[in-house]
Design a protein around this motif. Structure first.
Motif, PDB file in Angstrom:
ATOM      1  N   LEU A  96       7.810 -14.201  -2.080  1.00 21.14           N
ATOM      2  CA  LEU A  96       7.070 -15.037  -3.413  1.00 21.14           C
ATOM      3  C   LEU A  96       7.048 -16.604  -2.953  1.00 21.14           C
ATOM      4  N   GLY A  97       5.553 -17.266  -2.143  1.00 25.64           N
ATOM      5  CA  GLY A  97       5.325 -18.115  -1.969  1.00 25.64           C
ATOM      6  C   GLY A  97       4.144 -18.641  -2.460  1.00 25.64           C
ATOM      7  N   THR A  98       3.872 -19.554  -1.536  1.00 27.45           N
ATOM      8  CA  THR A  98       2.376 -20.070  -1.401  1.00 27.45           C
ATOM      9  C   THR A  98       1.612 -19.277  -1.798  1.00 27.45           C
ATOM     10  N   SER A  99       1.302 -18.562  -0.973  1.00 23.28           N
ATOM     11  CA  SER A  99       0.706 -17.010  -0.652  1.00 23.28           C
ATOM     12  C   SER A  99       1.797 -16.519  -1.323  1.00 23.28           C
ATOM     13  N   ASP A 100       1.673 -14.813  -1.903  1.00 27.27           N
ATOM     14  CA  ASP A 100       2.456 -13.867  -1.536  1.00 27.27           C
ATOM     15  C   ASP A 100       2.570 -12.552  -0.688  1.00 27.27           C
ATOM     16  N   THR A 101       3.198 -12.603  -0.003  1.00 24.22           N
ATOM     17  CA  THR A 101       3.530 -11.252   0.510  1.00 24.22           C
ATOM     18  C   THR A 101       4.038 -10.095   0.685  1.00 24.22           C
ATOM     19  N   PHE A 102       3.699  -9.222   1.508  1.00 18.58           N
ATOM     20  CA  PHE A 102       4.318  -7.905   1.115  1.00 18.58           C
ATOM     21  C   PHE A 102       4.251  -7.373   3.295  1.00 18.58           C
ATOM     22  N   PHE A 103       5.476  -7.675   3.381  1.00 19.10           N
ATOM     23  CA  PHE A 103       5.697  -6.646   4.907  1.00 19.10           C
ATOM     24  C   PHE A 103       6.751  -5.828   5.232  1.00 19.10           C
ATOM     25  N   ALA A 104       7.205  -5.097   6.514  1.00 16.89           N
ATOM     26  CA  ALA A 104       7.823  -4.918   6.906  1.00 16.89           C
ATOM     27  C   ALA A 104       7.171  -3.717   8.032  1.00 16.89           C
ATOM     28  N   ALA A 105       8.177  -3.426   9.081  1.00 12.83           N
ATOM     29  CA  ALA A 105       8.518  -3.162  10.010  1.00 12.83           C
ATOM     30  C   ALA A 105       7.838  -2.051  10.164  1.00 12.83           C
ATOM     31  N   MET A 106       6.485  -1.326  11.208  1.00 16.65           N
ATOM     32  CA  MET A 106       6.034  -0.022  10.765  1.00 16.65           C
ATOM     33  C   MET A 106       7.096   0.933  11.863  1.00 16.65           C
ATOM     34  N   PRO A 107       7.250   1.924  11.247  1.00 17.77           N
ATOM     35  CA  PRO A 107       7.735   3.054  11.870  1.00 17.77           C
ATOM     36  C   PRO A 107       7.055   3.978  12.820  1.00 17.77           C
ATOM     37  N   SER A 108       5.652   4.391  12.378  1.00 18.33           N
ATOM     38  CA  SER A 108       4.788   4.795  13.111  1.00 18.33           C
ATOM     39  C   SER A 108       3.600   3.416  12.666  1.00 18.33           C
ATOM     40  N   THR A 109       1.941   3.158  13.590  1.00 19.26           N
ATOM     41  CA  THR A 109       1.457   1.990  12.625  1.00 19.26           C
ATOM     42  C   THR A 109      -0.446   2.934  11.858  1.00 19.26           C
ATOM     43  N   VAL A 110      -0.083   2.484  11.597  1.00 19.04           N
ATOM     44  CA  VAL A 110      -1.568   2.789  10.550  1.00 19.04           C
ATOM     45  C   VAL A 110      -2.176   1.756  10.258  1.00 19.04           C
ATOM     46  N   SER A 111      -3.440   1.803   9.898  1.00 18.99           N
ATOM     47  CA  SER A 111      -4.241   0.590   8.998  1.00 18.99           C
ATOM     48  C   SER A 111      -4.600   1.300   8.032  1.00 18.99           C
ATOM     49  N   ASP A 112      -5.588   0.039   7.396  1.00 15.90           N
ATOM     50  CA  ASP A 112      -5.844  -0.401   5.728  1.00 15.90           C
ATOM     51  C   ASP A 112      -6.905  -0.049   5.639  1.00 15.90           C
ATOM     52  N   PRO A 113      -6.885   1.607   5.265  1.00 18.90           N
ATOM     53  CA  PRO A 113      -8.813   1.559   5.623  1.00 18.90           C
ATOM     54  C   PRO A 113     -10.214   0.264   4.735  1.00 18.90           C
TER      55      PRO A 113
END
Ligand code: XUL
Length: 517
Positions: free
Chosen positions: A294-311
């Motif tokens: 929770l900073g200047t921008s808020d970011t949500f992140f995680a290491a991916m078990p398998s790569t999917v992309s945001d439709p």
């Protein structure tokens, strides 16, 4: 005695952490706030606007002055001759444009002159577009059209063509600066620029930060010829190489050895983007943990078990500095939105917190999409938050409910826009300024119905740099470094199950508001 140093070139400051690898302790932390320490750059928050408010720039000379100030301060805080390895990170997507004098200048930095004075003649563009710039909608469309659609760009690079990403930014520069573009011999990211300055040589880009450009092919981890050609002519000659996050790029330059008392032979590990670095600094670089910053921008992140992309195309896949990939969703309306709603009613932060405890979950059915400025998750070009509720609320006459609805709206929007990652977090680790506020964090726990724990290190980006430097150039084990330095607060904020339904209902309202954008 071995120290490792991590650097973070972020939007608002240049900061550093020094860790002692024998005693497993933080030796010192230090930050140079651009607005406070370098006010003559007229960038109180580290950036300034161009002709329109969607052009957002920063001055690379300000970053260089901050580097000199930072090392000057660090010299007084610890014995820099004990530092054996350095790495770090920069705000993602920002780019620095350099002419043909760059290579010679960077190899011959003079310790008797400030960095900014020496690099200034090398700039082919005086200012750097940064991640808050949303001026390249047309260029994104052009690149998407040339490639045959955004889904192809997303498959190749991990993200659809996005305004703040470096490729579209480069294309706009090429189209609008017909003389300056051909005069540009090298285009660096903020991370590879700082890395080059420290090592006194032109440095590569790592896969973590390279993936934030719409130019790198995620499968091959090399520049994608089609994307490069769709972006700007002769671009391949202007970009540094891409390397994996464990690459040692060189040794610390004599400039820093002579000026600040470092020893010779200090190894430099390739820098990364701030988010990939934070993934390491929060001990989340192996799959299974979700981090919200929770900073200047808020970011949500995680290491991916398998790569999917945001439709939907708002989310991103970046290289994980520890191997594999990471997902990231960025919300521009983070701290500045919280501050905006606080200031709108002339509240202090204490009054802001009281407002959260004095109002009920769900804010009596009032909902807000708190987009006080452009938003990228989802794309929104306006400056007006969307309000839905009773007439007092919709006319900003309910300060306390507005404050609650702002925080609730931020997290409901976050939950909706991270569902594509197919991860249901059971524990969320939080970091960044607002994570210290328990009232805010309780709302996060209730909306995600997950336990929340605070990461104790505030500067996870710089720490990620120090950890990567120790891991890759001094052979320390990542697990041991994580255990010693990425400490998690003992307090566990549990979700209130009774609020689950309230937020499910409120989320439906938020969904319907999102559909009107
Ligand atoms: C990520 C993003 C921001 C910047 C600045 O895509 O734009 O998080 O890295 O911190």
């Amino acid at each position: 005695m071995a120290y490792s140093l991590g650097i973070d070139g972020s939007t608002q400051s240049m900061s550093a952490i020094v860790i002692d690898l024998d005693d497993n302790r933080v030796v010192c932390e230090c930050a140079i706030n651009f607005g406070e320490r370098l006010p003559h750059y007229n960038s109180p928050n580290g950036f300034f606007y161009g002709e329109s408010s969607n052009e957002v720039y920063s001055d690379p000379l300000m970053w260089l002055d901050a580097i000199d100030l930072l090392f000057d301060e660090l010299k007084g805080l610890c014995d820099l001759s004990k530092v054996k390895a350095i790495s770090g990170a920069g705000q993602q997507h920002g780019s620095v444009y350099l002419n043909s004098k760059w290579h010679n200048t960077i190899n011959n930095l003079d310790p008797n002159q400030p960095l900014s004075k020496q690099i200034q003649p090398c700039l082919s563009r005086s200012h750097s577009p940064i991640w808050m710039d949303t001026s390249t909608t047309l260029e994104c469309q052009e690149i998407a059209q040339a490639l045959g659609g955004n889904n192809i760009i997303c498959q190749k690079s991990g993200s659809v063509a996005i305004e703040r990403f470096t490729g579209p930014q480069i294309r706009r520069f090429y189209k609008t600066s017909l003389e300056a573009y051909p005069n540009t011999a090298r285009i660096h990211l903020v991370s590879s620029f700082i890395c080059s300055i420290l090592s006194g040589q032109d440095c590569p880009i790592d896969t973590g930060d390279g993936a934030g450009m719409n130019l790198m092919n995620l499968e091959t981890n090399t520049w994608d010829t089609e994307l490069i050609h769709a972006t700007a002519p002769n671009l391949e000659d202007k970009l540094p190489n891409i390397v994996q996050g464990d690459t040692i790029v060189g040794k610390l330059s004599d400039y820093f050895i002579e000026k600040y008392g470092f020893a010779k032979e200090v190894s430099i590990v390739v820098f990364s983007g701030d988010n990939p670095s934070s993934l390491v600094g929060t001990a989340a670089s192996s799959p299974g943990k979700t981090v919200i910053s929770l900073g200047t921008s808020d970011t949500f992140f995680a290491a991916m078990p398998s790569t999917v992309s945001d439709p939907n195309g708002y989310g991103h896949v970046f290289g994980n500095p520890s191997g594999g990939s990471m997902s990231l969703q960025c919300f521009l309306n983070g701290s500045l939105a919280r501050e905006y709603v606080k200031d709108k009613f002339g509240y202090t932060w204490d009054q802001f917190t009281d407002a959260l405890s004095e109002t009920p979950p769900g804010a009596n059915g009032n909902c807000m999409l708190p987009f006080f400025s452009h938003e990228i998750s989802p794309l929104y070009q306006g400056n007006d938050p969307l309000l839905k509720g009773n007439s007092n609320f919709e006319n900003w006459r309910s300060p306390k409910l507005s404050i609650r609805a702002c925080i609730e709206g931020q997290f409901m929007n976050m939950k909706i826009h991270t569902e594509w990652m197919q991860m249901i977090p059971e524990i969320i680790y939080v970091t960044g300024g607002a994570s210290k506020n328990t009232a805010i964090i309780q709302i996060l726990a209730d909306i995600f119905q997950a336990e929340v724990q605070r990461l104790e290190v505030s500067g996870s980006v710089a720490l990620g740099g120090a950890i990567r430097a120790a891991q890759h150039s001094l052979d320390f084990s990542l697990e041991a470094l994580e255990e010693h330095f990425c400490t998690i607060g003992s307090e566990v904020i549990k979700p209130n199950k009774a609020n689950k339904e309230i937020y499910e209902k409120a989320s439906e309202t938020i969904q319907s508001m999102l559909l009107t954008l």
